[in-house]
Design a protein around this motif. Structure first.
Motif, PDB file in Angstrom:
ATOM      1  N   PHE A 234     -31.546 -16.901  26.849  1.00  0.00           N
ATOM      2  CA  PHE A 234     -32.875 -17.498  26.676  1.00  0.00           C
ATOM      3  C   PHE A 234     -32.866 -18.907  27.240  1.00  0.00           C
ATOM      4  O   PHE A 234     -31.973 -19.705  26.934  1.00  0.00           O
ATOM      5  CB  PHE A 234     -33.261 -17.533  25.191  1.00  0.00           C
ATOM      6  CG  PHE A 234     -34.654 -18.034  24.953  1.00  0.00           C
ATOM      7  CD1 PHE A 234     -35.739 -17.194  25.137  1.00  0.00           C
ATOM      8  CD2 PHE A 234     -34.885 -19.353  24.569  1.00  0.00           C
ATOM      9  CE1 PHE A 234     -37.040 -17.653  24.925  1.00  0.00           C
ATOM     10  CE2 PHE A 234     -36.173 -19.816  24.350  1.00  0.00           C
ATOM     11  CZ  PHE A 234     -37.249 -18.965  24.540  1.00  0.00           C
ATOM     12  N   ASP A 235     -33.850 -19.208  28.085  1.00  0.00           N
ATOM     13  CA  ASP A 235     -33.991 -20.532  28.687  1.00  0.00           C
ATOM     14  C   ASP A 235     -35.194 -21.242  28.090  1.00  0.00           C
ATOM     15  O   ASP A 235     -36.304 -20.698  28.085  1.00  0.00           O
ATOM     16  CB  ASP A 235     -34.175 -20.418  30.204  1.00  0.00           C
ATOM     17  CG  ASP A 235     -32.926 -19.922  30.903  1.00  0.00           C
ATOM     18  OD1 ASP A 235     -31.975 -20.712  31.018  1.00  0.00           O
ATOM     19  OD2 ASP A 235     -32.901 -18.750  31.334  1.00  0.00           O
ATOM     20  N   ALA A 236     -34.949 -22.452  27.600  1.00  0.00           N
ATOM     21  CA  ALA A 236     -36.028 -23.276  27.040  1.00  0.00           C
ATOM     22  C   ALA A 236     -35.934 -24.654  27.676  1.00  0.00           C
ATOM     23  O   ALA A 236     -35.256 -25.545  27.162  1.00  0.00           O
ATOM     24  CB  ALA A 236     -35.916 -23.370  25.521  1.00  0.00           C
ATOM     25  N   ASP A 237     -36.583 -24.805  28.823  1.00  0.00           N
ATOM     26  CA  ASP A 237     -36.528 -26.056  29.576  1.00  0.00           C
ATOM     27  C   ASP A 237     -35.073 -26.422  29.901  1.00  0.00           C
ATOM     28  O   ASP A 237     -34.417 -25.730  30.646  1.00  0.00           O
ATOM     29  CB  ASP A 237     -37.233 -27.171  28.811  1.00  0.00           C
ATOM     30  CG  ASP A 237     -38.719 -26.880  28.616  1.00  0.00           C
ATOM     31  OD1 ASP A 237     -39.318 -26.287  29.524  1.00  0.00           O
ATOM     32  OD2 ASP A 237     -39.256 -27.246  27.558  1.00  0.00           O
ATOM     33  N   ALA A 238     -34.552 -27.480  29.299  1.00  0.00           N
ATOM     34  CA  ALA A 238     -33.209 -27.962  29.633  1.00  0.00           C
ATOM     35  C   ALA A 238     -32.111 -27.208  28.894  1.00  0.00           C
ATOM     36  O   ALA A 238     -30.929 -27.427  29.161  1.00  0.00           O
ATOM     37  CB  ALA A 238     -33.100 -29.450  29.327  1.00  0.00           C
ATOM     38  N   LEU A 239     -32.459 -26.315  27.978  1.00  0.00           N
ATOM     39  CA  LEU A 239     -31.482 -25.607  27.155  1.00  0.00           C
ATOM     40  C   LEU A 239     -31.416 -24.132  27.527  1.00  0.00           C
ATOM     41  O   LEU A 239     -32.445 -23.472  27.685  1.00  0.00           O
ATOM     42  CB  LEU A 239     -31.840 -25.735  25.675  1.00  0.00           C
ATOM     43  CG  LEU A 239     -30.930 -24.990  24.688  1.00  0.00           C
ATOM     44  CD1 LEU A 239     -29.536 -25.585  24.699  1.00  0.00           C
ATOM     45  CD2 LEU A 239     -31.536 -25.024  23.291  1.00  0.00           C
ATOM     46  N   ARG A 240     -30.197 -23.609  27.662  1.00  0.00           N
ATOM     47  CA  ARG A 240     -29.980 -22.180  27.860  1.00  0.00           C
ATOM     48  C   ARG A 240     -28.957 -21.711  26.838  1.00  0.00           C
ATOM     49  O   ARG A 240     -27.915 -22.356  26.640  1.00  0.00           O
ATOM     50  CB  ARG A 240     -29.468 -21.878  29.264  1.00  0.00           C
ATOM     51  CG  ARG A 240     -29.128 -20.386  29.515  1.00  0.00           C
ATOM     52  CD  ARG A 240     -28.652 -20.167  30.943  1.00  0.00           C
ATOM     53  NE  ARG A 240     -28.193 -18.798  31.195  1.00  0.00           N
ATOM     54  CZ  ARG A 240     -28.960 -17.783  31.559  1.00  0.00           C
ATOM     55  NH1 ARG A 240     -30.260 -17.985  31.693  1.00  0.00           N
ATOM     56  NH2 ARG A 240     -28.465 -16.579  31.781  1.00  0.00           N
ATOM     57  N   VAL A 241     -29.250 -20.582  26.201  1.00  0.00           N
ATOM     58  CA  VAL A 241     -28.344 -19.998  25.212  1.00  0.00           C
ATOM     59  C   VAL A 241     -28.082 -18.546  25.581  1.00  0.00           C
ATOM     60  O   VAL A 241     -29.012 -17.804  25.910  1.00  0.00           O
ATOM     61  CB  VAL A 241     -28.932 -20.074  23.784  1.00  0.00           C
ATOM     62  CG1 VAL A 241     -27.983 -19.407  22.792  1.00  0.00           C
ATOM     63  CG2 VAL A 241     -29.192 -21.524  23.396  1.00  0.00           C
ATOM     64  N   THR A 242     -26.811 -18.140  25.557  1.00  0.00           N
ATOM     65  CA  THR A 242     -26.426 -16.772  25.892  1.00  0.00           C
ATOM     66  C   THR A 242     -25.486 -16.224  24.833  1.00  0.00           C
ATOM     67  O   THR A 242     -24.573 -16.915  24.375  1.00  0.00           O
ATOM     68  CB  THR A 242     -25.721 -16.715  27.260  1.00  0.00           C
ATOM     69  OG1 THR A 242     -26.674 -16.948  28.297  1.00  0.00           O
ATOM     70  CG2 THR A 242     -25.072 -15.355  27.495  1.00  0.00           C
ATOM     71  N   GLY A 243     -25.724 -14.969  24.434  1.00  0.00           N
ATOM     72  CA  GLY A 243     -24.828 -14.242  23.548  1.00  0.00           C
ATOM     73  C   GLY A 243     -24.344 -12.976  24.229  1.00  0.00           C
ATOM     74  O   GLY A 243     -25.096 -12.344  24.992  1.00  0.00           O
ATOM     75  N   ILE A 258     -22.724 -19.070  23.965  1.00  0.00           N
ATOM     76  CA  ILE A 258     -22.605 -20.316  24.711  1.00  0.00           C
ATOM     77  C   ILE A 258     -23.970 -20.979  24.800  1.00  0.00           C
ATOM     78  O   ILE A 258     -25.007 -20.296  24.897  1.00  0.00           O
ATOM     79  CB  ILE A 258     -22.026 -20.073  26.130  1.00  0.00           C
ATOM     80  CG1 ILE A 258     -21.777 -21.406  26.844  1.00  0.00           C
ATOM     81  CG2 ILE A 258     -22.926 -19.174  26.950  1.00  0.00           C
ATOM     82  CD1 ILE A 258     -21.014 -21.262  28.149  1.00  0.00           C
ATOM     83  N   GLY A 259     -23.971 -22.305  24.743  1.00  0.00           N
ATOM     84  CA  GLY A 259     -25.184 -23.077  24.932  1.00  0.00           C
ATOM     85  C   GLY A 259     -24.964 -24.123  26.001  1.00  0.00           C
ATOM     86  O   GLY A 259     -23.905 -24.755  26.051  1.00  0.00           O
ATOM     87  N   TYR A 260     -25.967 -24.304  26.878  1.00  0.00           N
ATOM     88  CA  TYR A 260     -25.902 -25.314  27.931  1.00  0.00           C
ATOM     89  C   TYR A 260     -27.092 -26.261  27.747  1.00  0.00           C
ATOM     90  O   TYR A 260     -28.206 -25.819  27.443  1.00  0.00           O
ATOM     91  CB  TYR A 260     -26.039 -24.729  29.333  1.00  0.00           C
ATOM     92  CG  TYR A 260     -25.344 -23.420  29.609  1.00  0.00           C
ATOM     93  CD1 TYR A 260     -24.135 -23.376  30.288  1.00  0.00           C
ATOM     94  CD2 TYR A 260     -25.915 -22.204  29.216  1.00  0.00           C
ATOM     95  CE1 TYR A 260     -23.523 -22.176  30.578  1.00  0.00           C
ATOM     96  CE2 TYR A 260     -25.307 -21.000  29.501  1.00  0.00           C
ATOM     97  CZ  TYR A 260     -24.110 -20.990  30.182  1.00  0.00           C
ATOM     98  OH  TYR A 260     -23.495 -19.794  30.466  1.00  0.00           O
ATOM     99  N   TYR A 261     -26.857 -27.523  27.988  1.00  0.00           N
ATOM    100  CA  TYR A 261     -27.956 -28.486  27.947  1.00  0.00           C
ATOM    101  C   TYR A 261     -27.844 -29.396  29.163  1.00  0.00           C
ATOM    102  O   TYR A 261     -26.785 -29.994  29.399  1.00  0.00           O
ATOM    103  CB  TYR A 261     -27.916 -29.324  26.667  1.00  0.00           C
ATOM    104  CG  TYR A 261     -29.091 -30.269  26.534  1.00  0.00           C
ATOM    105  CD1 TYR A 261     -30.353 -29.779  26.211  1.00  0.00           C
ATOM    106  CD2 TYR A 261     -28.931 -31.631  26.757  1.00  0.00           C
ATOM    107  CE1 TYR A 261     -31.439 -30.628  26.101  1.00  0.00           C
ATOM    108  CE2 TYR A 261     -30.013 -32.494  26.645  1.00  0.00           C
ATOM    109  CZ  TYR A 261     -31.261 -31.981  26.315  1.00  0.00           C
ATOM    110  OH  TYR A 261     -32.350 -32.832  26.213  1.00  0.00           O
TER     111      TYR A 261
END
Length: 344
Positions: A234-243, A258-261
């Motif tokens: 899921f991508d929310a602007d500057a944040l991406r979260v993957t399971g 994992i989470g990316y910012y």
């Protein structure tokens, strides 16, 4: 991508005796010929890392982290149909030219394939490339730069001898497939004549991505059970979260998140992975997990630096050699690394 000096030099040498000698050639014709040249690309990757086994040895290493040099090209075969190829080599050993390595140089193949693609039928390509299962559902283990402690997913179909297909998007859904041709005279270690396959479905809708994949694992590793994988991102602007979740009967189950910012030129990532091995696996009935942290800064459009820290735990899953030369095990291992990459 801009044409490199290498490509420009090749173009100059090629045209000097022909196109450039023809005063009637227009600027647009020359530009079109330049655009038809292959794109040369590459990178140099350096890393300095400390690897520590709890209760055991600690080592410091400066290393080449996978420098590559490649060339790629595509052209229009017919309206709406494009042919393409890619060749990427590694094995440069850019950290030490005097290293005692008989295989030093561009002697390791990373990717090599040819194919065709079109809006109406999708894409089909043949050769060595990231596999369908890997591209569809193994985001976490493929993300990090050093990746020495990330949990490996248990699937056996490799990245060579592949015939792969990716369909167009049907309302956000695309279907992928691959088959590996292991023939009678295949030289891969431990291989028999076999045709393992991979299938995947990837659905994208706005900020959501869902993917499912299967690997048939038709190899000679003694376990022909399929590997199944699921991924949700899921991508929310500057944040991406993957399971992710991967499972193979009589082998292991792997979970990960994992989470990316991203903020400006900086990127931060944090992940947790857990692998639970079955009694029938080569590891026995044990668990292994990893926490990974990354901080990355883009210095320019062609250069970035990073820090990565890894903390691995489990049931005596890390093997090392003690001071007496005996094999020993520990349940904790950590790696701290800093690196730099220049790419073009």
């Amino acid at each position: 991508m801009k044409k490199t000096l290498i490509a420009s030099a090749i173009a100059a040498a090629t045209f000097s005796g022909s196109a450039l000698a023809q005063t009637t050639a227009s600027a647009s014709e020359l530009a079109a010929r330049m655009d038809s040249m292959p794109t040369v690309y590459g990178n140099i990757q350096y890393v300095l890392y400390n690897d520590n086994f709890d209760g055991g040895p600690s080592s410091l290493e400066h290393a080449d982290n996978g420098s590559t040099l490649g060339v790629k090209h595509e052209h229009e075969i017919a309206p709406g149909i494009t042919g393409f190829f890619k060749l990427e080599l590694e094995g440069i050993n850019a950290d030490d030219k005097d290293a005692e390595n008989d295989n030093a140089g561009l002697n390791e193949l990373d990717e090599a394939y040819i194919g065709v693609k079109g809006d109406s039928f999708g894409q089909v390509w043949v050769g060595s490339d990231d596999s369908t299962y890997e591209r569809a559902v193994t985001e976490i283990s493929e993300f990090y730069e050093v990746a020495l402690l990330n949990q490996g997913v248990d699937y056996t179909t490799g990245e060579g001898d592949l015939i792969q297909y990716m369909s167009p998007s049907f309302g956000g859904l695309s279907l992928w497939a691959a088959v590996q041709v292991n023939g009678d005279n295949d030289t891969k270690a431990g291989s028999d004549k076999s045709f393992p396959y991979q299938l995947a479905a990837v659905y994208e809708m706005d900020a959501l991505e869902l993917a499912a994949a299967v690997d048939s694992n038709d190899t000679s590793d003694g376990n022909n059970e399929n590997t199944y994988g699921l991924r949700a991102s899921f991508d929310a602007d500057a944040l991406r979260v993957t399971g992710e979740f991967h499972t193979r009967k009589d082998a292991s189950d792997t979970f990960g998140v994992i989470g990316y910012y991203t903020i400006g030129a900086n990127q931060f990532a944090l992940s947790y992975e857990l692998t639970q091995y079955d009694d029938e696996s080569s590891f026995g009935d044990v668990d292994s997990d990893t926490i990974t942290l990354q901080a990355l800064h883009n210095i320019s459009d062609h250069m970035y630096v990073y820090f990565e820290g890894y903390l691995g735990g489990g049931d005596d899953v890390y093997e090392y050699e003690d001071e007496l030369g005996n094999t020993a095990f520990t349940d904790e291992r950590s790696i701290a690394s800093v690196g730099a990459v220049y790419y073009f």
